[in-house]
Design a protein around this motif. Sequence first.
Motif, PDB file in Angstrom:
ATOM      1  N   ALA A 179      10.730  34.923 -13.907  1.00  0.00           N
ATOM      2  CA  ALA A 179      10.324  33.632 -13.333  1.00  0.00           C
ATOM      3  C   ALA A 179       9.986  33.796 -11.853  1.00  0.00           C
ATOM      4  O   ALA A 179       8.964  33.292 -11.382  1.00  0.00           O
ATOM      5  N   ALA A 180      10.820  34.511 -11.126  1.00  0.00           N
ATOM      6  CA  ALA A 180      10.531  34.772  -9.711  1.00  0.00           C
ATOM      7  C   ALA A 180       9.261  35.610  -9.570  1.00  0.00           C
ATOM      8  O   ALA A 180       8.437  35.368  -8.674  1.00  0.00           O
ATOM      9  N   ALA A 181       9.099  36.569 -10.476  1.00  0.00           N
ATOM     10  CA  ALA A 181       7.887  37.397 -10.451  1.00  0.00           C
ATOM     11  C   ALA A 181       6.656  36.534 -10.692  1.00  0.00           C
ATOM     12  O   ALA A 181       5.617  36.748 -10.062  1.00  0.00           O
ATOM     13  N   GLN A 182       6.772  35.548 -11.572  1.00  0.00           N
ATOM     14  CA  GLN A 182       5.634  34.674 -11.850  1.00  0.00           C
ATOM     15  C   GLN A 182       5.258  33.834 -10.639  1.00  0.00           C
ATOM     16  O   GLN A 182       4.092  33.524 -10.442  1.00  0.00           O
ATOM     17  N   VAL A 183       6.230  33.453  -9.824  1.00  0.00           N
ATOM     18  CA  VAL A 183       5.901  32.735  -8.593  1.00  0.00           C
ATOM     19  C   VAL A 183       5.045  33.625  -7.695  1.00  0.00           C
ATOM     20  O   VAL A 183       4.021  33.202  -7.156  1.00  0.00           O
ATOM     21  N   VAL A 184       5.441  34.877  -7.568  1.00  0.00           N
ATOM     22  CA  VAL A 184       4.694  35.828  -6.733  1.00  0.00           C
ATOM     23  C   VAL A 184       3.317  36.095  -7.342  1.00  0.00           C
ATOM     24  O   VAL A 184       2.294  36.110  -6.638  1.00  0.00           O
ATOM     25  N   VAL A 185       3.269  36.287  -8.657  1.00  0.00           N
ATOM     26  CA  VAL A 185       1.994  36.516  -9.348  1.00  0.00           C
ATOM     27  C   VAL A 185       1.086  35.301  -9.172  1.00  0.00           C
ATOM     28  O   VAL A 185      -0.105  35.430  -8.861  1.00  0.00           O
ATOM     29  N   GLY A 186       1.637  34.114  -9.371  1.00  0.00           N
ATOM     30  CA  GLY A 186       0.855  32.891  -9.200  1.00  0.00           C
ATOM     31  C   GLY A 186       0.311  32.758  -7.791  1.00  0.00           C
ATOM     32  O   GLY A 186      -0.830  32.343  -7.590  1.00  0.00           O
ATOM     33  N   ALA A 187       1.128  33.109  -6.802  1.00  0.00           N
ATOM     34  CA  ALA A 187       0.657  33.062  -5.419  1.00  0.00           C
ATOM     35  C   ALA A 187      -0.516  34.022  -5.228  1.00  0.00           C
ATOM     36  O   ALA A 187      -1.506  33.681  -4.575  1.00  0.00           O
ATOM     37  N   GLY A 188      -0.417  35.199  -5.821  1.00  0.00           N
ATOM     38  CA  GLY A 188      -1.522  36.155  -5.743  1.00  0.00           C
ATOM     39  C   GLY A 188      -2.787  35.615  -6.391  1.00  0.00           C
ATOM     40  O   GLY A 188      -3.888  35.747  -5.849  1.00  0.00           O
ATOM     41  N   ILE A 189      -2.633  34.978  -7.541  1.00  0.00           N
ATOM     42  CA  ILE A 189      -3.786  34.389  -8.230  1.00  0.00           C
ATOM     43  C   ILE A 189      -4.390  33.267  -7.390  1.00  0.00           C
ATOM     44  O   ILE A 189      -5.616  33.140  -7.279  1.00  0.00           O
ATOM     45  N   GLY A 190      -3.530  32.445  -6.792  1.00  0.00           N
ATOM     46  CA  GLY A 190      -4.019  31.358  -5.945  1.00  0.00           C
ATOM     47  C   GLY A 190      -4.783  31.864  -4.738  1.00  0.00           C
ATOM     48  O   GLY A 190      -5.850  31.351  -4.393  1.00  0.00           O
ATOM     49  N   VAL A 191      -4.246  32.882  -4.092  1.00  0.00           N
ATOM     50  CA  VAL A 191      -4.932  33.474  -2.936  1.00  0.00           C
ATOM     51  C   VAL A 191      -6.260  34.069  -3.377  1.00  0.00           C
ATOM     52  O   VAL A 191      -7.295  33.860  -2.728  1.00  0.00           O
ATOM     53  N   TRP A 192      -6.261  34.805  -4.485  1.00  0.00           N
ATOM     54  CA  TRP A 192      -7.502  35.396  -4.977  1.00  0.00           C
ATOM     55  C   TRP A 192      -8.552  34.316  -5.244  1.00  0.00           C
ATOM     56  O   TRP A 192      -9.716  34.463  -4.856  1.00  0.00           O
ATOM     57  N   GLY A 193      -8.169  33.249  -5.900  1.00  0.00           N
ATOM     58  CA  GLY A 193      -9.125  32.186  -6.229  1.00  0.00           C
ATOM     59  C   GLY A 193      -9.774  31.588  -4.997  1.00  0.00           C
ATOM     60  O   GLY A 193     -10.996  31.372  -4.957  1.00  0.00           O
ATOM     61  N   VAL A 194      -8.976  31.311  -3.979  1.00  0.00           N
ATOM     62  CA  VAL A 194      -9.527  30.741  -2.740  1.00  0.00           C
ATOM     63  C   VAL A 194     -10.422  31.755  -2.037  1.00  0.00           C
ATOM     64  O   VAL A 194     -11.517  31.416  -1.570  1.00  0.00           O
ATOM     65  N   MET A 195      -9.986  32.996  -1.979  1.00  0.00           N
ATOM     66  CA  MET A 195     -10.788  34.016  -1.293  1.00  0.00           C
ATOM     67  C   MET A 195     -12.110  34.273  -2.019  1.00  0.00           C
ATOM     68  O   MET A 195     -13.146  34.466  -1.396  1.00  0.00           O
ATOM     69  N   TRP A 196     -12.070  34.266  -3.357  1.00  0.00           N
ATOM     70  CA  TRP A 196     -13.294  34.462  -4.133  1.00  0.00           C
ATOM     71  C   TRP A 196     -14.260  33.305  -3.892  1.00  0.00           C
ATOM     72  O   TRP A 196     -15.434  33.515  -3.589  1.00  0.00           O
ATOM     73  N   ALA A 197     -13.774  32.090  -4.017  1.00  0.00           N
ATOM     74  CA  ALA A 197     -14.639  30.923  -3.830  1.00  0.00           C
ATOM     75  C   ALA A 197     -15.203  30.892  -2.412  1.00  0.00           C
ATOM     76  O   ALA A 197     -16.388  30.588  -2.211  1.00  0.00           O
ATOM     77  N   THR A 198     -14.381  31.208  -1.435  1.00  0.00           N
ATOM     78  CA  THR A 198     -14.838  31.243  -0.049  1.00  0.00           C
ATOM     79  C   THR A 198     -15.935  32.284   0.132  1.00  0.00           C
ATOM     80  O   THR A 198     -16.967  32.021   0.764  1.00  0.00           O
ATOM     81  N   SER A 199     -15.740  33.450  -0.437  1.00  0.00           N
ATOM     82  CA  SER A 199     -16.728  34.519  -0.305  1.00  0.00           C
ATOM     83  C   SER A 199     -18.044  34.147  -0.973  1.00  0.00           C
ATOM     84  O   SER A 199     -19.120  34.371  -0.404  1.00  0.00           O
ATOM     85  N   VAL A 200     -17.977  33.593  -2.152  1.00  0.00           N
ATOM     86  CA  VAL A 200     -19.199  33.204  -2.857  1.00  0.00           C
ATOM     87  C   VAL A 200     -19.951  32.153  -2.049  1.00  0.00           C
ATOM     88  O   VAL A 200     -21.161  32.244  -1.857  1.00  0.00           O
ATOM     89  N   GLN A 201     -19.240  31.155  -1.555  1.00  0.00           N
ATOM     90  CA  GLN A 201     -19.912  30.063  -0.862  1.00  0.00           C
ATOM     91  C   GLN A 201     -20.432  30.449   0.513  1.00  0.00           C
ATOM     92  O   GLN A 201     -21.380  29.843   1.001  1.00  0.00           O
ATOM     93  N   THR A 202     -19.830  31.445   1.144  1.00  0.00           N
ATOM     94  CA  THR A 202     -20.276  31.814   2.490  1.00  0.00           C
ATOM     95  C   THR A 202     -21.200  33.025   2.511  1.00  0.00           C
ATOM     96  O   THR A 202     -21.938  33.205   3.475  1.00  0.00           O
ATOM     97  N   GLN A 203     -21.173  33.849   1.479  1.00  0.00           N
ATOM     98  CA  GLN A 203     -21.930  35.095   1.508  1.00  0.00           C
ATOM     99  C   GLN A 203     -23.120  35.142   0.559  1.00  0.00           C
ATOM    100  O   GLN A 203     -24.000  35.972   0.726  1.00  0.00           O
ATOM    101  N   VAL A 204     -23.144  34.294  -0.445  1.00  0.00           N
ATOM    102  CA  VAL A 204     -24.230  34.317  -1.426  1.00  0.00           C
ATOM    103  C   VAL A 204     -25.191  33.174  -1.105  1.00  0.00           C
ATOM    104  O   VAL A 204     -24.773  32.015  -1.024  1.00  0.00           O
TER     105      VAL A 204
END
Length: 108
Positions: free
Chosen positions: A69-94
């Motif tokens: 469960a604690a690992a899933q919090v960390v994994v979820g945080a990683g997924i959340g960060v990835w999602g924001v960074m991906w969307a930011t990159s697509v919208q600013t670089q493409v």
Amino acid sequence: MAAGVIVPEHGARSFGLINAALGAGTVIGGLLAIRYKPERPLAAGAVAMLAYPLYPLGIVLGLPVWVPAAAQVVVGAGIGVWGVMWATSVQTQVPGEMLNPHPAPDRR
């Protein structure tokens, strides 16, 4: 696959708790990523995704439920960060015309 391991050993409630922890982690990661402005967002997102193996590792090692469960919090945080960074990159670089190369239909 995880349900097939967790539910028989710890019950459905534990599996639900672990999945809720993933959701909480994604919210936390998304909020952190909104404030964090790395110079290279995709690299930062990729590093955040390195947390992903923690969850299956916690399952295969047969650790108490609170560990995956604690690992899933960390994994979820990683997924959340990835999602924001991906969307930011697509919208600013493409360029916009590459995102939607087809013109809107003429509706006269």
